[in-house]
Design a protein around this motif. Structure first.
Motif, PDB file in Angstrom:
ATOM      1  N   VAL A  49      32.387  24.083  41.617  1.00  0.00           N
ATOM      2  CA  VAL A  49      32.186  25.563  42.654  1.00  0.00           C
ATOM      3  C   VAL A  49      31.344  26.314  42.210  1.00  0.00           C
ATOM      4  O   VAL A  49      30.835  25.706  41.141  1.00  0.00           O
ATOM      5  N   SER A  50      30.654  27.531  42.632  1.00  0.00           N
ATOM      6  CA  SER A  50      29.895  27.987  41.852  1.00  0.00           C
ATOM      7  C   SER A  50      30.348  29.515  42.030  1.00  0.00           C
ATOM      8  O   SER A  50      31.225  29.898  42.349  1.00  0.00           O
ATOM      9  N   ALA A  51      29.115  30.590  41.572  1.00  0.00           N
ATOM     10  CA  ALA A  51      29.358  31.402  41.113  1.00  0.00           C
ATOM     11  C   ALA A  51      29.965  32.508  43.004  1.00  0.00           C
ATOM     12  O   ALA A  51      29.205  32.076  44.087  1.00  0.00           O
ATOM     13  N   GLY A  52      31.167  33.607  42.844  1.00  0.00           N
ATOM     14  CA  GLY A  52      31.465  34.257  44.307  1.00  0.00           C
ATOM     15  C   GLY A  52      32.643  33.641  44.382  1.00  0.00           C
ATOM     16  O   GLY A  52      33.043  34.533  45.665  1.00  0.00           O
ATOM     17  N   VAL A  53      32.622  32.437  43.912  1.00  0.00           N
ATOM     18  CA  VAL A  53      34.496  31.983  44.223  1.00  0.00           C
ATOM     19  C   VAL A  53      35.660  32.790  43.870  1.00  0.00           C
ATOM     20  O   VAL A  53      35.289  33.382  42.485  1.00  0.00           O
ATOM     21  N   ARG A  54      36.913  33.151  44.645  1.00  0.00           N
ATOM     22  CA  ARG A  54      37.191  33.405  43.845  1.00  0.00           C
ATOM     23  C   ARG A  54      38.580  33.207  43.405  1.00  0.00           C
ATOM     24  O   ARG A  54      39.422  31.114  44.540  1.00  0.00           O
ATOM     25  N   TYR A  55      39.429  33.258  42.349  1.00  0.00           N
ATOM     26  CA  TYR A  55      40.570  31.879  41.478  1.00  0.00           C
ATOM     27  C   TYR A  55      41.721  32.534  40.883  1.00  0.00           C
ATOM     28  O   TYR A  55      41.344  34.417  40.682  1.00  0.00           O
ATOM     29  N   GLY A  56      42.518  32.409  40.941  1.00  0.00           N
ATOM     30  CA  GLY A  56      43.110  32.965  39.133  1.00  0.00           C
ATOM     31  C   GLY A  56      44.263  31.932  39.220  1.00  0.00           C
ATOM     32  O   GLY A  56      43.695  30.401  39.424  1.00  0.00           O
ATOM     33  N   PHE A  57      44.584  31.680  37.892  1.00  0.00           N
ATOM     34  CA  PHE A  57      46.048  30.680  36.793  1.00  0.00           C
ATOM     35  C   PHE A  57      47.599  30.986  37.577  1.00  0.00           C
ATOM     36  O   PHE A  57      47.698  31.822  38.134  1.00  0.00           O
ATOM     37  N   GLU A  58      47.769  29.877  37.864  1.00  0.00           N
ATOM     38  CA  GLU A  58      49.490  30.038  38.779  1.00  0.00           C
ATOM     39  C   GLU A  58      50.017  29.254  36.671  1.00  0.00           C
ATOM     40  O   GLU A  58      50.393  28.493  36.084  1.00  0.00           O
ATOM     41  N   LEU A  59      51.425  29.895  36.415  1.00  0.00           N
ATOM     42  CA  LEU A  59      52.229  29.450  35.343  1.00  0.00           C
ATOM     43  C   LEU A  59      52.723  28.658  35.536  1.00  0.00           C
ATOM     44  O   LEU A  59      53.659  28.122  36.944  1.00  0.00           O
ATOM     45  N   GLU A  60      54.550  28.200  34.814  1.00  0.00           N
ATOM     46  CA  GLU A  60      54.579  27.756  35.398  1.00  0.00           C
ATOM     47  C   GLU A  60      56.005  28.160  36.277  1.00  0.00           C
ATOM     48  O   GLU A  60      56.317  26.422  37.033  1.00  0.00           O
ATOM     49  N   ASP A  61      56.535  29.262  35.143  1.00  0.00           N
ATOM     50  CA  ASP A  61      57.590  29.492  37.125  1.00  0.00           C
ATOM     51  C   ASP A  61      57.103  30.389  38.336  1.00  0.00           C
ATOM     52  O   ASP A  61      57.588  30.756  39.196  1.00  0.00           O
ATOM     53  N   GLY A  62      55.592  29.831  38.258  1.00  0.00           N
ATOM     54  CA  GLY A  62      54.967  29.872  39.790  1.00  0.00           C
ATOM     55  C   GLY A  62      54.128  31.677  40.218  1.00  0.00           C
ATOM     56  O   GLY A  62      53.728  31.813  40.407  1.00  0.00           O
ATOM     57  N   LEU A  63      54.819  32.030  38.552  1.00  0.00           N
ATOM     58  CA  LEU A  63      53.437  33.430  38.771  1.00  0.00           C
ATOM     59  C   LEU A  63      52.320  33.084  38.949  1.00  0.00           C
ATOM     60  O   LEU A  63      52.018  31.959  37.853  1.00  0.00           O
ATOM     61  N   ARG A  64      51.370  33.549  39.653  1.00  0.00           N
ATOM     62  CA  ARG A  64      50.011  33.818  39.611  1.00  0.00           C
ATOM     63  C   ARG A  64      48.987  34.954  38.818  1.00  0.00           C
ATOM     64  O   ARG A  64      49.905  35.806  39.927  1.00  0.00           O
ATOM     65  N   GLU A  75      39.770  42.260  44.409  1.00  0.00           N
ATOM     66  CA  GLU A  75      41.131  42.618  45.243  1.00  0.00           C
ATOM     67  C   GLU A  75      42.075  43.883  43.700  1.00  0.00           C
ATOM     68  O   GLU A  75      43.434  43.725  44.107  1.00  0.00           O
ATOM     69  N   ASP A  76      41.707  44.126  43.125  1.00  0.00           N
ATOM     70  CA  ASP A  76      42.004  45.145  42.376  1.00  0.00           C
ATOM     71  C   ASP A  76      42.855  43.988  40.666  1.00  0.00           C
ATOM     72  O   ASP A  76      42.905  42.982  40.821  1.00  0.00           O
ATOM     73  N   CYS A  77      43.392  44.512  39.698  1.00  0.00           N
ATOM     74  CA  CYS A  77      43.761  44.090  38.928  1.00  0.00           C
ATOM     75  C   CYS A  77      45.166  42.532  39.090  1.00  0.00           C
ATOM     76  O   CYS A  77      45.195  42.488  38.467  1.00  0.00           O
ATOM     77  N   HIS A  78      45.724  43.554  40.481  1.00  0.00           N
ATOM     78  CA  HIS A  78      47.084  41.703  40.330  1.00  0.00           C
ATOM     79  C   HIS A  78      46.840  40.848  41.511  1.00  0.00           C
ATOM     80  O   HIS A  78      47.549  39.501  42.001  1.00  0.00           O
ATOM     81  N   GLY A  79      44.700  40.444  42.224  1.00  0.00           N
ATOM     82  CA  GLY A  79      44.352  40.246  42.946  1.00  0.00           C
ATOM     83  C   GLY A  79      43.462  39.283  42.503  1.00  0.00           C
ATOM     84  O   GLY A  79      44.161  38.374  41.278  1.00  0.00           O
ATOM     85  N   PRO A  80      42.660  37.937  42.392  1.00  0.00           N
ATOM     86  CA  PRO A  80      42.256  37.183  41.799  1.00  0.00           C
ATOM     87  C   PRO A  80      40.883  37.659  41.602  1.00  0.00           C
ATOM     88  O   PRO A  80      40.589  38.918  42.156  1.00  0.00           O
ATOM     89  N   SER A  81      40.790  36.788  40.903  1.00  0.00           N
ATOM     90  CA  SER A  81      39.660  36.817  39.582  1.00  0.00           C
ATOM     91  C   SER A  81      37.953  36.440  40.709  1.00  0.00           C
ATOM     92  O   SER A  81      38.462  35.748  41.254  1.00  0.00           O
TER      93      SER A  81
END
Length: 589
Positions: A49-64, A75-81
């Motif tokens: 991927v390249s600059a401009g895409v949004r992303y996040g991490f999923e933990l073992e319990d499903g929390l993103r 989209e603020d601190c609870h949203g994707p980076s």
């Protein structure tokens, strides 16, 4: 940078420190990829991927969760980076090397309240006003991404991401670039003592970021000296380097460093200062402390691990008490002992090992050997205005002639002066505490704010406490926004002209001498409300101030000769009118 998203020729490499997780998944641009678990608790993945895409991490319990080193949170601190290319912005400040510290005239501002729009771009439109005023450096309140649409900034949870409320990272770079092209430094307030109460996910996957061996006023301390503290130290040191390198900041102001607990052999503050100075090279970069402990050792000259200057609350407290007569809380000692003000002006710290009311241990260290530029003096700042119940400015509490006398003291003193936004025209608007919390947290902040003032006699009446502005209400934030049109009206216009003229006097008379002052001065009291301070300079030169900060005339001042730099009020022979200040420069006095 060991954390976050790094753009490479093959794609973007994502790195997360998550020692409490065996498996982490990356979600980016419609892809869901397993990250490789690496030694030491790190997880890494290269994605096409390249600059401009949004992303996040999923933990073992499903929390993103977002990236703790996210450069932008659309989209603020609870949203994707969002993946940001730090090299995309085209700087035009290539010749900028900063300004020497003795030329600093700082201007503290909150980006959201500084202009009606409250953005980085709109702040650029006011830079010429600040240059015309005589300001040489912006001091930005914290920008780290916080929950909601409004906050002082000290509740940040993603310290690499300028809050999206103010604009994109490129907009902040444009503000810094524009400031540099006008000869303005930009210093950023950074919070390395805690995370805010909403939006910090580190505890879910990197609990070693925190320790219960130390405590802070905001809860568990950050782990800078215990097991697995290496990645924690690196996270914050790289944050400091990030602002200096990627955003070309001219320095950092570190918030409440007395709450940074580190009993290891190399305190985080010393390591951070060394690393920042090494990265800055030949640029003038200035590191500033807020430190309730009054540790003079952190300000020693010639030490790469020391800091440039510290906010001098003692000067503020002494001036405030002289103007208002208030004596509650931390003002008690300053009202009981007026000598603390001239001592703070002359020597830096008012408390240099004495016990302060409300404390069991001695406070401070001897500081008279330090140059005056090791201290930043002010009459107003975000704390001293906003921590009042109603956020009143000093102009609402004292007569204009008293305020001008106090301002004449700190604006011409060889310590570094700092204005708070709007102060230059005697702004009448308040600057109350505001945030954007909801639910139980919002209720707790609202009630805690009112309970905080219940111990003061003025707020013993519950009905009066109910009048304290709700920090979570949008109207509280809106009341803090500067009304720039007001400064064109007659009285603010006169204030503005006065501030311009006194800063011109500072540039003409104080700068040449201040750069050569190697240590503090001497002082003596005159009556109950007066004092004299003298700063000896090289080759028998000296700077002196005589002041009567009281409502009655006062006799007992020397009828000095020498060059008069500025007079506020009137001196006749050895007698000073109420609220009078006279600065002179000449042979040793």
């Amino acid at each position: 940078m060991p954390y976050g998203a790094e753009i490479t020729p093959e794609g973007v490499r994502f790195t997360l420190y998550a020692p409490a997780q065996r498996r982490v998944r990356l979600h980016v641009d419609g892809l869901s990829l397993d990250m490789e678990a690496r030694p030491g608790g790190w997880h890494q993945c290269l994605a096409p991927v390249s600059a401009g895409v949004r992303y996040g991490f999923e933990l073992e319990d499903g929390l993103r969760v977002p990236d703790p080193a996210s450069r932008y949170q659309p989209e603020d601190c609870h949203g994707p980076s969002e993946v940001v290319d730090p090299a995309r912005f085209r700087w035009r400040d290539g010749d900028w090397r900063g300004r020497p510290w003795h030329e600093a005239v700082l201007y503290e501002l909150h980006v959201g309240a500084f202009t009606p729009e409250g953005t980085f771009r709109s702040a650029m439109d006011r830079l010429d006003d600040l240059v015309a005023l005589g300001v040489t450096g912006l001091s930005l309140m914290p920008l780290a991404d916080f929950p909601g649409a409004r906050n002082w900034g000290y509740d940040g949870v993603l310290p690499f991401a300028p809050d999206s409320t103010y604009g994109r990272p490129e907009d902040l770079k444009a503000l810094v670039d524009a400031a540099h092209r006008r000869g303005l430094m930009v210093i950023l307030d950074a919070v390395y003592n805690h995370f805010g109460p909403d939006g910090n996910y580190l505890g879910a996957y990197a609990p070693s970021f925190f320790t219960d061996r130390h405590r802070t006023p905001w809860g568990a301390a950050l782990n800078f000296d215990g097991p697995d503290s290496g990645p924690v130290r690196d996270f914050f040191i790289h944050n400091a380097l990030y602002w200096i390198e990627e955003f070309h900041m001219d320095g950092l102001r570190l918030d409440a460093v007395h709450a940074i607990r580190d009993s290891g052999p190399d305190h985080l503050l010393r390591e951070l200062a060394r690393r920042v100075r090494a990265a800055a090279g030949d640029r003038h970069v200035h590191l500033i402390l807020e430190n309730e402990d009054n540790a003079a050792a952190r300000l020693v000259r010639g030490d790469a691990g020391a800091f440039t200057a510290q906010w001098n609350d003692d000067v503020h407290h002494g001036l405030h008490v002289a103007l208002t007569g208030e004596g509650d809380g931390y003002y008690a000692d300053y009202r009981a002992n007026p000598a603390l003000l001239p001592r703070a002006l002359a020597e830096g710290f008012a408390f240099q090992g004495e016990v302060m009311t409300g404390r069991e241990e001695p406070r401070g260290e001897p500081s008279g050997h330090l140059p005056p530029q090791a201290f930043i003096g002010f009459l107003q700042n975000h704390d001293q205005v906003g921590n009042r119940a109603f956020g009143e400015r000093i102009t609402a509490l004292a007569a204009p002639e008293a305020v001008r006398a106090a301002a004449a003291l700190y604006l011409l003193a060889p310590q570094i002066p700092m204005l708070f936004m709007g102060e230059e025209w005697g702004c009448a608007q308040p600057f109350p505490f505001f945030c954007d919390f909801s639910g139980d947290l919002g209720d707790a902040v609202r009630e805690g704010r009112r309970a905080e003032f219940a111990r003061f006699p003025a707020f013993a009446d519950p009905a009066r406490r109910e009048r304290i502005p709700d920090p979570c209400a949008p109207a509280t934030f809106l009341s803090a926004k500067l009304d720039w049109a007001a400064r064109e009206t007659p009285e603010p216009a006169r204030w503005l002209d006065w501030t311009r003229r006194i800063l011109q006097a500072r540039r003409r008379h104080i700068w040449p001498l201040a750069a050569r002052l190697a240590q503090g001065g001497t002082w003596r009291r005159v009556g109950d409300t007066g004092f004299v301070v003298v700063w000896p300079g090289p080759a028998g030169e000296a700077l002196a101030v005589q002041a009567n900060l009281g409502p009655d005339p006062l006799d007992g001042f020397a009828d000095r000769t020498g060059e008069v730099i500025w007079t506020e009020g009137r001196f006749t022979g050895t007698r000073a009118d109420p609220w009078s200040v006279r600065w002179t420069r000449g042979p040793a006095l």
